[in-house]
Design a protein around this motif. Structure first.
Motif, PDB file in Angstrom:
ATOM      1  N   ILE A   5       8.316   4.931 -14.629  1.00 23.78           N
ATOM      2  CA  ILE A   5       6.838   4.702 -13.777  1.00 23.78           C
ATOM      3  C   ILE A   5       6.134   5.753 -13.080  1.00 23.78           C
ATOM      4  CG2 ILE A   5       6.233   3.308 -11.704  1.00 23.78           C
ATOM      5  CD1 ILE A   5       8.549   1.728 -12.127  1.00 23.78           C
ATOM      6  N   ARG A   6       4.785   5.817 -13.600  1.00 24.11           N
ATOM      7  CA  ARG A   6       4.185   6.897 -13.287  1.00 24.11           C
ATOM      8  C   ARG A   6       3.384   6.978 -11.923  1.00 24.11           C
ATOM      9  NH1 ARG A   6       0.182   8.057 -16.129  1.00 24.11           N
ATOM     10  NH2 ARG A   6       0.227  10.339 -16.503  1.00 24.11           N
ATOM     11  N   ILE A   7       3.492   7.917 -10.914  1.00 21.06           N
ATOM     12  CA  ILE A   7       3.225   7.704  -9.797  1.00 21.06           C
ATOM     13  C   ILE A   7       2.126   8.724  -9.311  1.00 21.06           C
ATOM     14  CG2 ILE A   7       4.057   7.433  -7.335  1.00 21.06           C
ATOM     15  CD1 ILE A   7       6.767   6.987  -8.496  1.00 21.06           C
ATOM     16  N   VAL A   8       1.439   8.419  -8.462  1.00 21.98           N
ATOM     17  CA  VAL A   8       0.546   9.506  -7.861  1.00 21.98           C
ATOM     18  C   VAL A   8       0.717   9.259  -6.254  1.00 21.98           C
ATOM     19  CG1 VAL A   8      -1.999  10.045  -6.960  1.00 21.98           C
ATOM     20  CG2 VAL A   8      -1.322   9.946  -9.416  1.00 21.98           C
ATOM     21  N   VAL A   9       0.925  10.155  -5.475  1.00 21.12           N
ATOM     22  CA  VAL A   9       1.227  10.139  -4.011  1.00 21.12           C
ATOM     23  C   VAL A   9       0.062  10.604  -3.402  1.00 21.12           C
ATOM     24  CG1 VAL A   9       2.525  11.033  -2.123  1.00 21.12           C
ATOM     25  CG2 VAL A   9       4.007  10.587  -4.440  1.00 21.12           C
ATOM     26  N   VAL A  10      -0.563  10.004  -2.363  1.00 16.34           N
ATOM     27  CA  VAL A  10      -1.594  10.208  -1.717  1.00 16.34           C
ATOM     28  C   VAL A  10      -1.331  10.283  -0.219  1.00 16.34           C
ATOM     29  CG1 VAL A  10      -3.829   9.822  -1.029  1.00 16.34           C
ATOM     30  CG2 VAL A  10      -2.962   9.159  -3.338  1.00 16.34           C
ATOM     31  N   ASP A  11      -1.360  11.443   0.457  1.00 15.27           N
ATOM     32  CA  ASP A  11      -1.191  11.581   1.881  1.00 15.27           C
ATOM     33  C   ASP A  11      -1.676  13.018   2.496  1.00 15.27           C
ATOM     34  OD1 ASP A  11       0.573  12.429   4.307  1.00 15.27           O
ATOM     35  OD2 ASP A  11       1.489  10.536   3.974  1.00 15.27           O
ATOM     36  N   ASP A  12      -2.288  12.766   3.735  1.00 11.64           N
ATOM     37  CA  ASP A  12      -3.006  14.263   4.015  1.00 11.64           C
ATOM     38  C   ASP A  12      -2.030  15.311   4.738  1.00 11.64           C
ATOM     39  OD1 ASP A  12      -2.787  12.262   6.183  1.00 11.64           O
ATOM     40  OD2 ASP A  12      -4.136  13.305   7.274  1.00 11.64           O
ATOM     41  N   HIS A  13      -0.782  14.823   4.913  1.00 10.79           N
ATOM     42  CA  HIS A  13       0.159  15.921   5.492  1.00 10.79           C
ATOM     43  C   HIS A  13       0.816  16.543   4.325  1.00 10.79           C
ATOM     44  CE1 HIS A  13      -0.526  13.085   9.090  1.00 10.79           C
ATOM     45  NE2 HIS A  13      -0.350  14.009   9.716  1.00 10.79           N
ATOM     46  N   PRO A  14       0.830  17.810   4.122  1.00 12.81           N
ATOM     47  CA  PRO A  14       1.149  18.650   2.942  1.00 12.81           C
ATOM     48  C   PRO A  14       2.781  18.368   2.744  1.00 12.81           C
ATOM     49  CG  PRO A  14      -0.473  19.953   3.900  1.00 12.81           C
ATOM     50  CD  PRO A  14      -0.200  18.622   5.026  1.00 12.81           C
ATOM     51  N   VAL A  46      -6.494   9.707 -10.117  1.00 12.57           N
ATOM     52  CA  VAL A  46      -6.304   8.481 -10.638  1.00 12.57           C
ATOM     53  C   VAL A  46      -7.139   8.356 -11.918  1.00 12.57           C
ATOM     54  CG1 VAL A  46      -6.031   6.070 -10.450  1.00 12.57           C
ATOM     55  CG2 VAL A  46      -5.261   7.410  -8.610  1.00 12.57           C
ATOM     56  N   ASP A  47      -8.447   8.582 -11.625  1.00 13.09           N
ATOM     57  CA  ASP A  47      -9.073   8.453 -12.670  1.00 13.09           C
ATOM     58  C   ASP A  47      -8.839   9.435 -14.109  1.00 13.09           C
ATOM     59  OD1 ASP A  47     -10.995   6.625 -11.798  1.00 13.09           O
ATOM     60  OD2 ASP A  47     -12.413   8.057 -11.216  1.00 13.09           O
ATOM     61  N   GLU A  48      -8.287  10.517 -13.558  1.00 18.48           N
ATOM     62  CA  GLU A  48      -7.933  11.525 -14.704  1.00 18.48           C
ATOM     63  C   GLU A  48      -6.332  10.956 -15.314  1.00 18.48           C
ATOM     64  OE1 GLU A  48      -6.638  16.277 -15.147  1.00 18.48           O
ATOM     65  OE2 GLU A  48      -7.506  15.285 -13.288  1.00 18.48           O
ATOM     66  N   LEU A  49      -5.532  10.769 -14.538  1.00 20.84           N
ATOM     67  CA  LEU A  49      -4.221  10.596 -14.948  1.00 20.84           C
ATOM     68  C   LEU A  49      -3.694   9.242 -15.240  1.00 20.84           C
ATOM     69  CD1 LEU A  49      -2.357  13.038 -12.348  1.00 20.84           C
ATOM     70  CD2 LEU A  49      -3.096  13.644 -14.622  1.00 20.84           C
ATOM     71  N   LEU A  50      -4.211   8.130 -14.682  1.00 24.48           N
ATOM     72  CA  LEU A  50      -4.255   6.762 -14.996  1.00 24.48           C
ATOM     73  C   LEU A  50      -2.705   6.373 -14.722  1.00 24.48           C
ATOM     74  CD1 LEU A  50      -6.059   6.248 -18.090  1.00 24.48           C
ATOM     75  CD2 LEU A  50      -6.955   5.677 -15.775  1.00 24.48           C
ATOM     76  N   PRO A  51      -2.257   6.506 -13.619  1.00 28.47           N
ATOM     77  CA  PRO A  51      -0.697   6.284 -13.058  1.00 28.47           C
ATOM     78  C   PRO A  51      -0.455   4.873 -12.989  1.00 28.47           C
ATOM     79  CG  PRO A  51      -2.000   6.627 -11.211  1.00 28.47           C
ATOM     80  CD  PRO A  51      -3.106   7.031 -12.347  1.00 28.47           C
ATOM     81  N   ASP A  52       0.752   4.473 -13.209  1.00 30.76           N
ATOM     82  CA  ASP A  52       1.006   3.006 -12.879  1.00 30.76           C
ATOM     83  C   ASP A  52       1.050   2.739 -11.396  1.00 30.76           C
ATOM     84  OD1 ASP A  52       2.020   2.674 -15.640  1.00 30.76           O
ATOM     85  OD2 ASP A  52       3.731   3.979 -15.080  1.00 30.76           O
TER      86      ASP A  52
END
Length: 223
Positions: A5-14, A46-52
């Motif tokens: 499952i391909r994931i993108v993680v989005v959070d403002d805390h590094p 997301v537009d570039e990588l198209l994760p699940d």
């Protein structure tokens, strides 16, 4: 072998973003393919990588997680968004649901629970952590007990629904302030918030929308 499952993680805390990415990448069937520090960057990634799946924080600069979720689910209908956040108030939970999030888990959840939630939303389930699920159940229980037509507007707070009901009944702001023992400024602020949340331009539009939902059926002559 099944595909990860391909994931993108989005959070403002590094530190949290990197730690979560590493933790999820350590799970056999999960693969973190990208990260983003805010909602606007998330849309580009997301537009570039198209994760699940996108694991999305709520409170972020530039573009918050709820607004980003709304745009992402419109652009990518098959994308699953899992909110992972500290915010557990009713308003935030229901705004996330209305924006298209498939799941809502509180930060502090165990790695296994987050991984399970990712798999769940990826397979099309609606998944909410135990604490959030309990709040959702309690919310709808309150609506059932009170038979409150304002349940049509879950994005409003209890006070905002109460004020909208009086607006729909034809009360003026001073009359509402007197009836609810509030300051005129508090009523004005609540009315402005109601207009913004209902996406209406003025009082007339708010009254139409509220009356369509069954509000304002009381005696409008009072106050």
């Amino acid at each position: 072998m099944t595909e990860s499952i391909r994931i993108v993680v989005v959070d403002d805390h590094p530190l949290y973003r990197e730690g979560l990415g590493q933790a999820l990448s350590g799970v056999a069937d999960l693969e973190v393919v990208g990260v983003a520090a805010d909602g606007a960057e998330a849309i580009e990634v997301v537009d570039e990588l198209l994760p699940d799946v996108v694991v999305m924080d709520v409170q972020m600069p530039v573009l918050d997680g709820i607004a980003a979720t709304r745009q992402l689910t419109a652009r990518h209908p098959h994308l699953a968004v899992l909110m992972l956040t500290m915010a557990e108030d009713d308003d935030t939970v229901f705004q996330a649901m209305r924006a298209g999030a498939r799941g809502y888990v509180l930060k502090g959840a165990r790695q296994d629970d987050v991984a399970r939630a990712v798999r769940g939303v990826a397979s099309g389930e609606a998944l909410f952590g135990p604490g959030v699920a309990q709040r959702i159940g309690a919310y709808f229980s309150r609506l059932a007990v009170s038979d409150d037509p304002a349940g049509a507007f879950p994005e409003l707070t209890r006070r905002e629904r109460e004020i909208l009901d009086l607006v729909a009944a034809g009360r003026s702001n001073p009359a509402i302030a007197q009836e609810l023992f509030l300051s005129p400024k508090t009523v004005r602020n609540n009315v402005s918030n109601i207009f913004a949340k209902l996406q209406v331009a003025d009082r007339a539009q708010a009254i139409v929308k509220a009356r369509d939902a069954g509000l304002g059926r009381g005696d409008a002559s009072a106050g």
